[in-house]
Every structure is written in structure tokens, then in C-alpha cells.
Design a protein around this motif. Structure first.
Motif, PDB file in Angstrom:
ATOM      1  N   GLY A  93       0.793  -1.221   0.000  1.00 49.83           N
ATOM      2  CA  GLY A  93       0.000   0.000   0.000  1.00 49.83           C
ATOM      3  C   GLY A  93       0.822   1.266   0.000  1.00 49.83           C
ATOM      4  O   GLY A  93       0.667   2.117  -0.882  1.00 49.83           O
ATOM      5  N   LYS A  94       1.715   1.396   0.961  1.00 50.47           N
ATOM      6  CA  LYS A  94       2.493   2.628   1.105  1.00 50.47           C
ATOM      7  C   LYS A  94       3.585   2.761   0.046  1.00 50.47           C
ATOM      8  O   LYS A  94       3.775   3.818  -0.554  1.00 50.47           O
ATOM      9  CB  LYS A  94       3.137   2.680   2.494  1.00 50.47           C
ATOM     10  N   PHE A  95       4.330   1.660  -0.180  1.00 42.97           N
ATOM     11  CA  PHE A  95       5.482   1.731  -1.068  1.00 42.97           C
ATOM     12  C   PHE A  95       5.195   1.225  -2.488  1.00 42.97           C
ATOM     13  O   PHE A  95       6.100   1.129  -3.307  1.00 42.97           O
ATOM     14  CB  PHE A  95       6.665   0.954  -0.468  1.00 42.97           C
ATOM     15  N   LYS A  96       3.932   0.890  -2.768  1.00 41.40           N
ATOM     16  CA  LYS A  96       3.515   0.446  -4.099  1.00 41.40           C
ATOM     17  C   LYS A  96       4.341  -0.744  -4.568  1.00 41.40           C
ATOM     18  O   LYS A  96       4.698  -0.868  -5.746  1.00 41.40           O
ATOM     19  CB  LYS A  96       3.621   1.590  -5.123  1.00 41.40           C
ATOM     20  N   GLY A  97       4.648  -1.645  -3.629  1.00 43.58           N
ATOM     21  CA  GLY A  97       5.498  -2.777  -3.946  1.00 43.58           C
ATOM     22  C   GLY A  97       4.726  -4.062  -4.133  1.00 43.58           C
ATOM     23  O   GLY A  97       3.507  -4.072  -4.298  1.00 43.58           O
ATOM     24  N   THR A  98       5.441  -5.164  -4.089  1.00 46.91           N
ATOM     25  CA  THR A  98       4.842  -6.480  -4.253  1.00 46.91           C
ATOM     26  C   THR A  98       5.277  -7.384  -3.120  1.00 46.91           C
ATOM     27  O   THR A  98       6.393  -7.258  -2.601  1.00 46.91           O
ATOM     28  CB  THR A  98       5.248  -7.096  -5.609  1.00 46.91           C
ATOM     29  N   ALA A  99       4.402  -8.281  -2.711  1.00 47.98           N
ATOM     30  CA  ALA A  99       4.700  -9.247  -1.662  1.00 47.98           C
ATOM     31  C   ALA A  99       4.475 -10.653  -2.221  1.00 47.98           C
ATOM     32  O   ALA A  99       3.371 -10.967  -2.673  1.00 47.98           O
ATOM     33  CB  ALA A  99       3.825  -9.011  -0.438  1.00 47.98           C
ATOM     34  N   SER A 100       5.523 -11.476  -2.224  1.00 49.97           N
ATOM     35  CA  SER A 100       5.449 -12.790  -2.851  1.00 49.97           C
ATOM     36  C   SER A 100       5.856 -13.890  -1.894  1.00 49.97           C
ATOM     37  O   SER A 100       6.641 -13.672  -0.962  1.00 49.97           O
ATOM     38  CB  SER A 100       6.365 -12.843  -4.091  1.00 49.97           C
ATOM     39  N   ILE A 101       5.320 -15.072  -2.116  1.00 52.41           N
ATOM     40  CA  ILE A 101       5.656 -16.257  -1.335  1.00 52.41           C
ATOM     41  C   ILE A 101       6.598 -17.135  -2.147  1.00 52.41           C
ATOM     42  O   ILE A 101       6.335 -17.424  -3.322  1.00 52.41           O
ATOM     43  CB  ILE A 101       4.388 -17.063  -0.968  1.00 52.41           C
ATOM     44  N   VAL A 102       7.695 -17.563  -1.540  1.00 56.07           N
ATOM     45  CA  VAL A 102       8.661 -18.448  -2.192  1.00 56.07           C
ATOM     46  C   VAL A 102       9.042 -19.569  -1.227  1.00 56.07           C
ATOM     47  O   VAL A 102       8.629 -19.580  -0.059  1.00 56.07           O
ATOM     48  CB  VAL A 102       9.934 -17.679  -2.625  1.00 56.07           C
ATOM     49  N   ASP A 103       9.848 -20.489  -1.722  1.00 53.44           N
ATOM     50  CA  ASP A 103      10.278 -21.627  -0.903  1.00 53.44           C
ATOM     51  C   ASP A 103      11.787 -21.574  -0.704  1.00 53.44           C
ATOM     52  O   ASP A 103      12.552 -22.193  -1.439  1.00 53.44           O
ATOM     53  CB  ASP A 103       9.874 -22.930  -1.591  1.00 53.44           C
ATOM     54  N   PHE A 104      12.204 -20.779   0.294  1.00 53.20           N
ATOM     55  CA  PHE A 104      13.632 -20.636   0.554  1.00 53.20           C
ATOM     56  C   PHE A 104      14.252 -21.937   1.077  1.00 53.20           C
ATOM     57  O   PHE A 104      15.410 -22.224   0.809  1.00 53.20           O
ATOM     58  CB  PHE A 104      13.876 -19.523   1.577  1.00 53.20           C
ATOM     59  N   ARG A 105      13.480 -22.720   1.833  1.00 51.87           N
ATOM     60  CA  ARG A 105      14.051 -23.911   2.462  1.00 51.87           C
ATOM     61  C   ARG A 105      14.327 -25.019   1.445  1.00 51.87           C
ATOM     62  O   ARG A 105      15.437 -25.573   1.389  1.00 51.87           O
ATOM     63  CB  ARG A 105      13.112 -24.449   3.547  1.00 51.87           C
ATOM     64  N   ASP A 106      13.331 -25.374   0.651  1.00 52.14           N
ATOM     65  CA  ASP A 106      13.485 -26.514  -0.255  1.00 52.14           C
ATOM     66  C   ASP A 106      13.944 -26.131  -1.657  1.00 52.14           C
ATOM     67  O   ASP A 106      14.475 -26.976  -2.389  1.00 52.14           O
ATOM     68  CB  ASP A 106      12.159 -27.278  -0.336  1.00 52.14           C
TER      69      ASP A 106
END
Length: 419
Positions: free
Chosen positions: A123-136
Motif C-alpha cells: 500500500g504505502k510503497f507500491k510494492g509487491t509481496a510474494s511467497i517463495v520456498d527458501f528452504r526446499d
């Protein structure tokens, strides 16, 4: 409104002070290695704002102190309104500058973001939020981030993260990237470009390509150094058009490259110490008028510089966020309790710039990894021509003039080197 203006002024002063302190630190390290330097103070300031969104307690206080911000809310508002929506707003549609800013958060699928943190990023920074799999799938996750950075910087930065060097325990990675491409308001003519001698700090010299001009230039002469300001073209202007919108011109950010040239060939370090001596030094010494030039030469250059800046931030007093213990209070990031302490594992910053006859192209990315004078005369006296010959090491900054934001900064020790 008054409080908001006061907060904006404080945050902008903080950003300028941070730029000067980082310049002194980075320049000392780069000079010891004989390297040129380019970094984005604005990108790093934004990274601190992103970091503050997930911090609390003394950890938050340290971040705000280094960022030079009175409070998290004021820092967030400053970055959102003054930086994202104004300074870094893309105006390529009206001609002139192309500016692109992007920020994002990548979180391991085991740890969903807190809504308030996500709202700040999206909202504030007009960015993106994504889910990834850092562990596997750590390598693929980091390749995904690098692809995003490459797209945001128009391919100038293709690998911010080494996919094979990051921990599988990474919880959250926050990245912001800035791309800047501008044409000079008064471009240099290529037929005037010549090879000339450039003197290095070690006393040696090398022939490099210099741009030349005989037009009036904005130059200020001070004790021991001179400052040149080269404005970028703001927008395509048809002054005769009845539909020309003056309000658009007035509201458009105005950028300029400023070159701080010491008089002495070995005067770079002393000049940088002066620049870091007070927060207002950079802006107080910028030119305010155009003057005729005698000899005027500025080298073309292309620079790249980057790596981890954790130790540099620690030297400025930012320590707690990097402690791999519960001393790092970064609990505002993750929705549910993590298995271990959440802390900032690394902050990686990279920037590149190319300056030539037409203008300059620059990009920067910052990633934080959470492992959790005039006189009156009766007769006109023509002004004396001023020489500005950048034939030895100098400092440069790219500023947005209406806000005072320092978008890029660095020094040139050897224009022939492309680090």
C-alpha cells in the motif's frame, strides 16, 4: 499539515546526512582498493524505511537514528509521498527522464507476513509481496528475485543475490531497485569529444575520453574546489503550443548531476571530509547561476559497485537488527511466532551508472535478508570565464532539486576503469 512538513524536512535532512556519511565511508574503502564508486543513498534510505516497518523497541530506534527520522510513521510517510510518489515517479510519458522504482518482499511459505507489514510494502510503497520456498528451493527462489531486479532496472543489474551463497533458513528478503535514465538539458556534441590526460591519485596518468563544451555552465567556485551542475531535460516542451500545461512542468521532478572537483589533484579525500562535515554542505555549495567557460572538460565514465553493506551500517550505529539473537526485535514482519529469532542477515547494495554525451543511465538495488554573487556597476563588465577541467579524481552526485533528495553518489578515480 505543519507537523507533516516538519517530519518531511527532518527526514530529508536525515537522508542528506546519511548520504554524506556513507560517501565518506564507502569512498575510504574504495580508494584503498583503487576503485571507482557508485551507490544510491536514496535506495539505502528506502531500505531502512522497509526495515523499520518490521522493527520495534530499541531496534527500531537504531534504524530511525541512522535514517535521521523522528518516527517510523514520518519515515514511512516521507518515503511513500516524497520519494515513491514524487521523486521516483516515472515521467517518461512526457519526455525527458525515465525513472522506475520498484520494491518487493519475498517470504518463505512457512512464515506469512503480518497484515500491517504487507500493507506497508504493497500500500504505502507500491510494492509487491510474494511467497517463495527458501528452504526446499533456495536457488530458484533467489533466481526469481534476481529476475525481478533485472526487470526493474532494465537489465542494468542482473544478479543482486548469488543464488548459491544464501542460507536455506532465510525467512524474508526485501529488495528495492531504482532505474534512472536522463538526457542532459544541453547535450554535449560528440564531434567535440577528445582524448586527454587524466591524473590518478597515485601520481600516474592515463589518456581517457573527455566531453567538451563552450556553452555557459552552472559552476560555483569555492575555497579549494569547484562545483558543476548539469541539469537533465525535464520534459519535451513545445512552448508555442496553446495546450501546454505549465502545472505539469512545475510539478515534474527536476534532476541534475553535480560534480565536486578539488583544485588539487590529490585533494579528493580532503574534499570528501568537508562534504561529510555538516549535513547541509552538499546543498549549500551547489551553483546558483550560469557562467561563461574557458576550458571545460568532463570525462565519460561507466561504473559499477556493490556488495554487502552490513559493516558500513554497523559503523554508523545500526547494530541490533543484525544480531542473530532475540536482541533483534524484528517481530513486526512475521504473522506467527517463528522457531527462532528474526533478524537481518545481510543488506546487499549494488549500483551502476554510465555518463556520456547524451546524458546518463543509472540503476541501484538494495536487498535486506532477514533470517528471520552579483554587483551593480554603471557600466557592464562581462563576467570572467571559468575553467572546469575534471582531469583528476572528483565526486559526483545526482540530486532531485525540488526535494533535495540525493539519488546517486560516488567518485571517479579512473574513468577508464569499468568495475
Amino acid at each position: 499539515m505543519a507537523a507533516g512538513k516538519k517530519g518531511t524536512s527532518s527526514c530529508q535532512s536525515g537522508q542528506t546526512a546519511l548520504a554524506a556519511r556513507l560517501l565518506e565511508r564507502f569512498a575510504s574503502e574504495a580508494s584503498a582498493e583503487g576503485s571507482n564508486l557508485i551507490f544510491s543513498p536514496l535506495s539505502i534510505h528506502v531500505a531502512l524505511a522497509l526495515m523499520s516497518a518490521g522493527a520495534a523497541g530499541e531496534t527500531l530506534n537504531e534504524i530511525l537514528a541512522v535514517a535521521g527520522a523522528p518516527s517510523r510513521d514520518e519515515l514511512t510517510e516521507f518515503v511513500a509521498k516524497s520519494v515513491v510518489e514524487r521523486v521516483l515517479a516515472d515521467r517518461s510519458g512526457v519526455g525527458g527522464l525515465t525513472v522506475a522504482f520498484a520494491c518487493g518482499a519475498w517470504t518463505d511459505k512457512r512464515y506469512p507476513l503480518k497484515p500491517a507489514y504487507r500493507d506497508t510494502i504493497v500500500g504505502k510503497f507500491k510494492g509487491t509481496a510474494s511467497i517463495v520456498d527458501f528452504r526446499d528451493n533456495p536457488v530458484e527462489s533467489r533466481k526469481q528475485i534476481n529476475a525481478w531486479v533485472a526487470e526493474a532496472t532494465r537489465g542494468l543489474i542482473t544478479e543482486l543475490l548469488d543464488p548459491n551463497k544464501q542460507s536455506r533458513d532465510t525467512v524474508n528478503v526485501v529488495v528495492n531497485a531504482i532505474y534512472f535514465k536522463g538526457e542532459w538539458r544541453d547535450p554535449f556534441q560528440r564531434e567535440n569529444t577528445v582524448d586527454h590526460e587524466f591524473h590518478r591519485l597515485d601520481g600516474s596518468s592515463i589518456d581517457v575520453t573527455f566531453m567538451q563544451s563552450w556553452n555557459y555552465q552552472q559552476i560555483a567556485c569555492h575555497d579549494g574546489f569547484k562545483v558543476l551542475k548539469l541539469p537533465y531535460k525535464v520534459m519535451d516542451v513545445d512552448w508555442s503550443s496553446p495546450t501546454f500545461n505549465w502545472k505539469v512542468l512545475q510539478s515534474t521532478p527536476k534532476f541534475a548531476m553535480c560534480v565536486f572537483l578539488p583544485d588539487a589533484r590529490d585533494g579528493l579525500h580532503g574534499l570528501i571530509r568537508k562534504m561529510a562535515s555538516s549535513p547541509g554542505f552538499l546543498h549549500d555549495h551547489l551553483p546558483v547561476k550560469s557562467v561563461p567557460v574557458g576550458e571545460f572538460r568532463l570525462p565519460r565514465f561507466k561504473l559499477a559497485f556493490g556488495g554487502s553493506i552490513v559493516d558500513d551500517l554497523k559503523s554508523l550505529g545500526l547494530v541490533l537488527p543484525f544480531k542473530p539473537t532475540f536482541e533483534a526485535n524484528m517481530t513486526g514482519i512475521i504473522k506467527d511466532d517463528a522457531e527462532g529469532p528474526i533478524y537481518v542477515g545481510d543488506v546487499i547494495h549494488k549500483a551502476v551508472i554510465e555518463v556520456n554525451e547524451e546524458g546518463s543511465v543509472a540503476a541501484a538495488a538494495t536487498e535486506s535478508d532477514d533470517d528471520m554573487g552579483c554587483s551593480m556597476y554603471d557600466e557592464y563588465v562581462p563576467p570572467t570565464p571559468v575553467d572546469f577541467i575534471a582531469e583528476h579524481p572528483f565526486v559526483f552526485i545526482i540530486i532531485e532539486e525540488t526535494s533535495g533528495a540525493i539519488v546517486f553518489a560516488g567518485h571517479v578515480l579512473d574513468p577508464a576503469k569499468e568495475e
